[in-house]
Scaffold this motif. Structure first.
Motif, PDB file in Angstrom:
ATOM      1  N   ALA A   1      -3.705  87.732  36.397  1.00  0.00           N
ATOM      2  CA  ALA A   1      -4.876  88.606  36.354  1.00  0.00           C
ATOM      3  C   ALA A   1      -4.475  90.040  36.050  1.00  0.00           C
ATOM      4  CB  ALA A   1      -5.636  88.529  37.673  1.00  0.00           C
ATOM      5  N   ARG A   2      -3.369  90.483  36.653  1.00  0.00           N
ATOM      6  CA  ARG A   2      -2.911  91.842  36.385  1.00  0.00           C
ATOM      7  C   ARG A   2      -2.492  91.997  34.928  1.00  0.00           C
ATOM      8  NH1 ARG A   2       1.560  93.164  40.673  1.00  0.00           N
ATOM      9  NH2 ARG A   2       1.468  95.201  39.643  1.00  0.00           N
ATOM     10  N   GLY A   3      -1.884  90.951  34.368  1.00  0.00           N
ATOM     11  CA  GLY A   3      -1.489  91.020  32.956  1.00  0.00           C
ATOM     12  C   GLY A   3      -2.672  90.973  32.014  1.00  0.00           C
ATOM     13  N   ILE A   4      -3.693  90.177  32.355  1.00  0.00           N
ATOM     14  CA  ILE A   4      -4.869  90.021  31.500  1.00  0.00           C
ATOM     15  C   ILE A   4      -5.777  91.247  31.567  1.00  0.00           C
ATOM     16  CG2 ILE A   4      -7.028  88.703  31.267  1.00  0.00           C
ATOM     17  CD1 ILE A   4      -5.461  86.217  32.119  1.00  0.00           C
ATOM     18  N   ALA A   5      -5.744  91.964  32.699  1.00  0.00           N
ATOM     19  CA  ALA A   5      -6.701  93.042  32.963  1.00  0.00           C
ATOM     20  C   ALA A   5      -6.875  94.035  31.812  1.00  0.00           C
ATOM     21  CB  ALA A   5      -6.318  93.768  34.255  1.00  0.00           C
ATOM     22  N   PRO A   6      -5.798  94.595  31.229  1.00  0.00           N
ATOM     23  CA  PRO A   6      -6.021  95.571  30.152  1.00  0.00           C
ATOM     24  C   PRO A   6      -6.771  94.989  28.961  1.00  0.00           C
ATOM     25  CG  PRO A   6      -3.755  95.669  30.961  1.00  0.00           C
ATOM     26  CD  PRO A   6      -4.366  94.455  31.561  1.00  0.00           C
TER      27      PRO A   6
ATOM     28  N   ASP B   1      -9.341  97.267  35.587  1.00  0.00           N
ATOM     29  CA  ASP B   1      -8.274  97.991  36.253  1.00  0.00           C
ATOM     30  C   ASP B   1      -7.256  96.979  36.785  1.00  0.00           C
ATOM     31  OD1 ASP B   1      -7.237  99.008  39.135  1.00  0.00           O
ATOM     32  OD2 ASP B   1      -7.475 100.705  37.765  1.00  0.00           O
ATOM     33  N   ARG B   2      -5.981  97.189  36.442  1.00  0.00           N
ATOM     34  CA  ARG B   2      -4.955  96.208  36.804  1.00  0.00           C
ATOM     35  C   ARG B   2      -4.822  96.060  38.321  1.00  0.00           C
ATOM     36  NH1 ARG B   2      -0.402  97.509  36.193  1.00  0.00           N
ATOM     37  NH2 ARG B   2       0.533  95.454  36.101  1.00  0.00           N
ATOM     38  N   HIS B   3      -4.886  97.189  39.018  1.00  0.00           N
ATOM     39  CA  HIS B   3      -4.743  97.137  40.477  1.00  0.00           C
ATOM     40  C   HIS B   3      -5.896  96.358  41.110  1.00  0.00           C
ATOM     41  CE1 HIS B   3      -3.862  98.311  44.581  1.00  0.00           C
ATOM     42  NE2 HIS B   3      -5.112  98.730  44.708  1.00  0.00           N
TER      43      HIS B   3
ATOM     44  N   ALA C   1      -7.814  94.130  39.644  1.00  0.00           N
ATOM     45  CA  ALA C   1      -7.725  92.724  39.242  1.00  0.00           C
ATOM     46  C   ALA C   1      -6.712  91.981  40.110  1.00  0.00           C
ATOM     47  CB  ALA C   1      -7.350  92.611  37.773  1.00  0.00           C
ATOM     48  N   GLY C   2      -5.560  92.615  40.369  1.00  0.00           N
ATOM     49  CA  GLY C   2      -4.560  91.986  41.219  1.00  0.00           C
ATOM     50  C   GLY C   2      -5.041  91.831  42.646  1.00  0.00           C
ATOM     51  N   GLU C   3      -5.722  92.864  43.168  1.00  0.00           N
ATOM     52  CA  GLU C   3      -6.241  92.796  44.533  1.00  0.00           C
ATOM     53  C   GLU C   3      -7.291  91.692  44.651  1.00  0.00           C
ATOM     54  OE1 GLU C   3      -8.130  95.797  47.937  1.00  0.00           O
ATOM     55  OE2 GLU C   3      -8.085  96.415  45.830  1.00  0.00           O
ATOM     56  N   ALA C   4      -8.168  91.594  43.652  1.00  0.00           N
ATOM     57  CA  ALA C   4      -9.206  90.563  43.680  1.00  0.00           C
ATOM     58  C   ALA C   4      -8.599  89.168  43.612  1.00  0.00           C
ATOM     59  CB  ALA C   4     -10.179  90.778  42.517  1.00  0.00           C
ATOM     60  N   ALA C   5      -7.619  88.966  42.732  1.00  0.00           N
ATOM     61  CA  ALA C   5      -6.992  87.650  42.608  1.00  0.00           C
ATOM     62  C   ALA C   5      -6.277  87.263  43.899  1.00  0.00           C
ATOM     63  CB  ALA C   5      -6.019  87.643  41.439  1.00  0.00           C
ATOM     64  N   ASP C   6      -5.720  88.248  44.591  1.00  0.00           N
ATOM     65  CA  ASP C   6      -4.960  87.962  45.797  1.00  0.00           C
ATOM     66  C   ASP C   6      -5.845  87.478  46.940  1.00  0.00           C
ATOM     67  OD1 ASP C   6      -2.335  87.938  47.008  1.00  0.00           O
ATOM     68  OD2 ASP C   6      -3.057  89.560  48.295  1.00  0.00           O
TER      69      ASP C   6
ATOM     70  N   PRO D   1     -15.560  93.222  34.288  1.00  0.00           N
ATOM     71  CA  PRO D   1     -14.169  93.057  33.837  1.00  0.00           C
ATOM     72  C   PRO D   1     -13.235  92.452  34.874  1.00  0.00           C
ATOM     73  CG  PRO D   1     -15.038  95.158  33.084  1.00  0.00           C
ATOM     74  CD  PRO D   1     -16.083  94.568  33.984  1.00  0.00           C
ATOM     75  N   VAL D   2     -13.291  92.903  36.133  1.00  0.00           N
ATOM     76  CA  VAL D   2     -12.390  92.361  37.150  1.00  0.00           C
ATOM     77  C   VAL D   2     -12.679  90.875  37.376  1.00  0.00           C
ATOM     78  CG1 VAL D   2     -11.732  92.476  39.582  1.00  0.00           C
ATOM     79  CG2 VAL D   2     -12.033  94.580  38.275  1.00  0.00           C
ATOM     80  N   SER D   3     -13.948  90.519  37.429  1.00  0.00           N
ATOM     81  CA  SER D   3     -14.318  89.106  37.614  1.00  0.00           C
ATOM     82  C   SER D   3     -13.829  88.265  36.443  1.00  0.00           C
ATOM     83  CB  SER D   3     -15.836  88.977  37.749  1.00  0.00           C
ATOM     84  OG  SER D   3     -16.309  89.635  38.897  1.00  0.00           O
ATOM     85  N   VAL D   4     -13.953  88.795  35.236  1.00  0.00           N
ATOM     86  CA  VAL D   4     -13.512  88.060  34.045  1.00  0.00           C
ATOM     87  C   VAL D   4     -12.002  87.844  34.090  1.00  0.00           C
ATOM     88  CG1 VAL D   4     -13.280  88.178  31.533  1.00  0.00           C
ATOM     89  CG2 VAL D   4     -15.432  88.825  32.623  1.00  0.00           C
ATOM     90  N   ALA D   5     -11.253  88.881  34.458  1.00  0.00           N
ATOM     91  CA  ALA D   5      -9.796  88.758  34.516  1.00  0.00           C
ATOM     92  C   ALA D   5      -9.370  87.680  35.507  1.00  0.00           C
ATOM     93  CB  ALA D   5      -9.178  90.105  34.896  1.00  0.00           C
ATOM     94  N   VAL D   6      -9.967  87.675  36.691  1.00  0.00           N
ATOM     95  CA  VAL D   6      -9.589  86.690  37.712  1.00  0.00           C
ATOM     96  C   VAL D   6     -10.056  85.288  37.317  1.00  0.00           C
ATOM     97  CG1 VAL D   6      -9.740  86.071  40.151  1.00  0.00           C
ATOM     98  CG2 VAL D   6      -9.667  88.477  39.491  1.00  0.00           C
ATOM     99  N   ALA D   7     -11.255  85.184  36.741  1.00  0.00           N
ATOM    100  CA  ALA D   7     -11.765  83.876  36.310  1.00  0.00           C
ATOM    101  C   ALA D   7     -10.867  83.270  35.236  1.00  0.00           C
ATOM    102  CB  ALA D   7     -13.195  84.010  35.802  1.00  0.00           C
TER     103      ALA D   7
END
Length: 746
Positions: free
Chosen positions: A371-376, A381-383, A385-390, A446-452
């Motif tokens: 998720a952190r890699g996909i975020a950009p 926001d990478r942070h 996205a990572g927090e949400a995935a965690d 965006p954050v939801s899309v990255a984690v999904a």
């Protein structure tokens, strides 16, 4: 022409089986009757909790007499062969006829199959249907061998014509068919005889049985919504629950009850789920506040106190159920507020996701890195996205989700909000499972899309890494659904996300399976590189960089590393092909033909699904136009001539034609048209304006047609011939820039 009425009366049939069972009865009976020669004008099937019913209108009174000619062995064939033929045809020697044909004389027999009365055929087919009925589960009872979903008590089978009603003579394991049925279990007046379908349906209604399940569902919904409207409330629509409840009652009596004040603070989804799953209640909400304030239950009996006793009992049971839900909710909230969602996440280290893919905690670590890699690439926001995935899977350890698994994700959002996490993180906890189906909404935050995306890619690459792919109709891990989810996330959000790179990165995270022979140093370098990708979003040449770094660290690994990474590349290519298969299904559902899709998938960068989709839509519009269709024919003609010449000459004509060797005005005009088209196509392709590129290609139609009308490609002069073949190669090269037109049919 007689009408047929069948009723199979039993103990209560599970609601989930009734609809299919009614259709199975209809199909098995009507198919069997038609096969036996009994055609009909119409048929309808019905179900209630205690009966399956079928009515067939306009049935033939008897099957027709059939005459069939069969050719036997040659005249003079061995006696055994002739005897076998006569036995099969049911004829004697004097009934055979000899006929001369080109290959000699043959015996012929005329086989006459006399017609049979409808009653005989119906009895035969009904017994076959009952004994071989495709229930998902069935049982035997007593000493008989008959199997049915629940004990079968009575069979009604009746033919009705102008002369009256005629019960069918049939006995199945001691259950003798007749024309008797009965109504409601409690409110009916016992058994009664019927004379046909209309009489049957009318008398059932008098005996408090509504035969048609759709009529029962309509009555329930009508009464429930009217009750709610009278109180300024709304019934929460649930078509699945409505169908199920309609299958639980023969005479629906709708009642509205109250929910105790102490439970109204529960999330509406918790109330709705608890009442639906445990009690089969409909939720009634206040449209002004969105709160669930009442419930609707459907009884199967009218009572003298208008359902007061039934409601009192239901409310008592509901209070006990909701007390449990309230305890779970309050306990989970306490943990979320005091310890945070990480307390639940750590527990997932003891929960196995798949025996070959580690625990749920292992999976969360992979999804977080992805998720952190996909975020950009998705504007997140990478942070965050990572927090949400965690924490997205944290609610799997909660008491509420343990009790109600269908609330996973949703409860994650509630608990993330209670823990004070950012709104984007809370939303991702709920949205990352979506889309679950072709009609489900697609996340856009965006954050939801990255984690999904990370969640679904981890699932797909994991099962590809251990070679657990869908086969035929079997897909136990819902991988087709996951792939379609990725496709819809990418397309509907317009994401320019090269899937191959994301898949390779995800596959490398399964290093315990793909790099199992690596030593400690190699593992460390692979881990470091994955962390570097997650930290900085470096997608570059990931595989090549790992190869080089591992080689530099240990010369002994030079032979094993390329082999392992080649396996990663092979798996990635296979998974990309799987995505293409699902993309074809998705686009065909939108009306795009398979050859158009194939022509675009065959182009470079086909892991960029948005790019593929843009090509597909542009090509689809172009090909159906007159210019596009004609240009396609010109291209195919040029390509066919060129392919034949290249095969004959053993060379590839791709060196460019020279206008100085042109002998006709048509050749020179085509040179000019190709040059002009290329000047327009090149910038259009750079801008991915495929419509403009194809419009420029359409301008080639007239000069190509004129060229083929006036010019003989395979001229005697070899210099001129090669120049013209190279011109055809220019046509091929120009037209193949947008899509592989060789794959277009027609």
């Amino acid at each position: 022409m007689p009408d047929l009425l069948i009723e199979l009366f039993s103990e209560e049939i599970p609601a989930r089986m009734q609809g299919k069972a009614a259709q199975d009865l209809k199909k098995l009976m009507t198919d069997g009757l038609v096969e036996a020669g009994l055609t009909y004008s119409g048929a309808e099937a019905f179900s209630t909790p205690r009966r399956l019913a079928l009515t067939v209108h306009g049935l033939r009174a008897e099957s027709p007499t059939l005459r069939e000619e069969r050719r036997g062995p040659k005249v003079g064939a061995p006696d055994k062969a002739l005897e076998g033929f006569m036995r099969g045809a049911g004829v004697t020697r004097d009934q055979l006829e000899e006929r001369e044909e080109k290959k000699g004389a043959f015996y012929y027999a005329t086989v006459v199959t006399p017609g049979r009365p409808a009653a005989e055929i119906v009895a035969e087919q009904l017994e076959k249907t009952v004994r071989n009925f495709p229930w998902p589960k069935s049982m035997r009872w007593g000493a008989g061998s008959l199997r049915w979903v629940r004990p079968l008590h009575r069979i009604l089978c009746l033919l009705t014509d102008e002369a009256g009603d005629h019960p069918i003579d049939l006995d199945i394991d001691g259950i003798k068919a007749g024309q008797t049925t009965e109504g409601h279990r409690f409110m009916g007046d016992g058994a009664f005889e019927v004379t046909g379908f209309e009489d049957y349906e009318t008398r059932l209604k008098r005996a408090f049985v509504i035969l048609d399940p759709q009529a029962r569902a309509d009555a329930i919904w009508h009464d429930a919504t009217n009750m709610a409207f009278a109180r300024g409330l709304e019934v929460v629509e649930d078509q699945g629950l409505l169908r199920e409840v309609a299958g639980l009652v023969e005479w629906p009596v709708v009642l509205m009850g109250d929910i105790a004040e102490e439970f109204l603070g529960l999330p509406p989804e918790v109330l709705q789920t608890s009442m639906k799953e445990h009690q089969k209640f409909f939720s009634v909400k206040n449209p002004a506040t969105g709160r669930i304030e009442k419930f609707v239950t459907v009884a199967n009996i009218e009572t003298s106190d208008n359902g007061a006793t039934i409601l009192a009992g239901n409310q008592k049971v509901l209070a006990a159920r909701l007390s449990d839900a309230k305890f779970f909710w309050e306990n989970d909230l306490r943990v979320a507020r005091s310890e945070g969602l990480s307390a639940w996440t750590e527990r997932l280290g003891n929960v196995t996701f798949h025996h070959a893919l580690g625990s749920q905690r292992d999976r969360i670590a992979r999804i977080t890195a992805l998720a952190r890699g996909i975020a950009p690439a998705v504007g997140a926001d990478r942070h965050l996205a990572g927090e949400a995935a965690d924490v997205a899977k944290a609610d799997l350890s909660t008491e509420m989700v343990y009790e109600f698994p269908e609330l996973q994700g949703l409860m994650g959002r509630y608990y993330a909000e209670a823990a004070g996490l950012p709104a984007e993180v809370a939303a991702a906890c709920e949205d990352h499972y979506a889309p679950l189906g072709p009609s489900d909404a697609v996340p856009t935050a965006p954050v939801s899309v990255a984690v999904a995306l990370a969640d679904k890619l981890d699932t797909l690459t994991g099962f590809w890494a251990i070679d657990e792919k869908p086969t035929g109709s079997k897909d136990p891990y819902a991988l087709r659904r996951a792939a379609l989810g990725v496709i819809r996330l990418v397309l509907e959000n317009g994401l320019r996300l090269p899937l191959r790179k994301e898949i390779l990165i995800s596959l490398m995270m399964f290093r315990n399976h793909l790099f199992e022979t690596f030593g400690t140093d190699e593992h460390r370098l692979v881990n470091e590189f994955i962390e570097e990708i997650a930290d900085h979003g470096i997608f570059g040449a990931a595989v090549e960089a790992i190869v080089q770094r591992v080689k530099d660290s240990n010369s002994m690994a030079k032979d094993t590393v390329p082999e392992k990474l080649a396996k990663v590349e092979e798996i990635a290519a296979d998974l990309i092909a799987f995505f293409h298969d699902r993309l074809k299904v998705h686009l065909r559902g939108l009306g795009i033909t398979h050859d158009i899709i194939e022509a675009c998938i065959a182009m470079p960068n086909n892991d960029d699904l948005v790019l593929v989709e843009k090509r597909v839509y542009a090509l689809d519009q172009f090909i159906v136009s007159e210019e596009g269709g004609n240009l396609l024919q010109g291209f195919k003609r040029a390509n066919n001539i060129l392919a034949q010449a290249e095969e004959k000459d053993g060379v590839e004509y791709s060196f460019g034609a020279d206008v100085k060797f042109a002998e006709t005005d048509e050749e020179r005009a085509l040179f000019a048209a190709l040059e002009a088209a290329e000047a327009r196509i090149a910038p259009a392709m750079k801008d991915e304006d495929f419509g403009a590129a194809m419009e420029a290609m359409a301008g080639l139609r007239a000069p190509i047609d004129a060229f083929f009308e006036a010019v003989q490609v395979n001229a005697e002069n070899q210099v001129v011939r090669r120049n013209r073949l190279n011109m055809l190669a220019s046509i091929r090269q120009t037209c193949l820039q947008v899509a592989d037109l060789t794959k277009i049919e027609g």
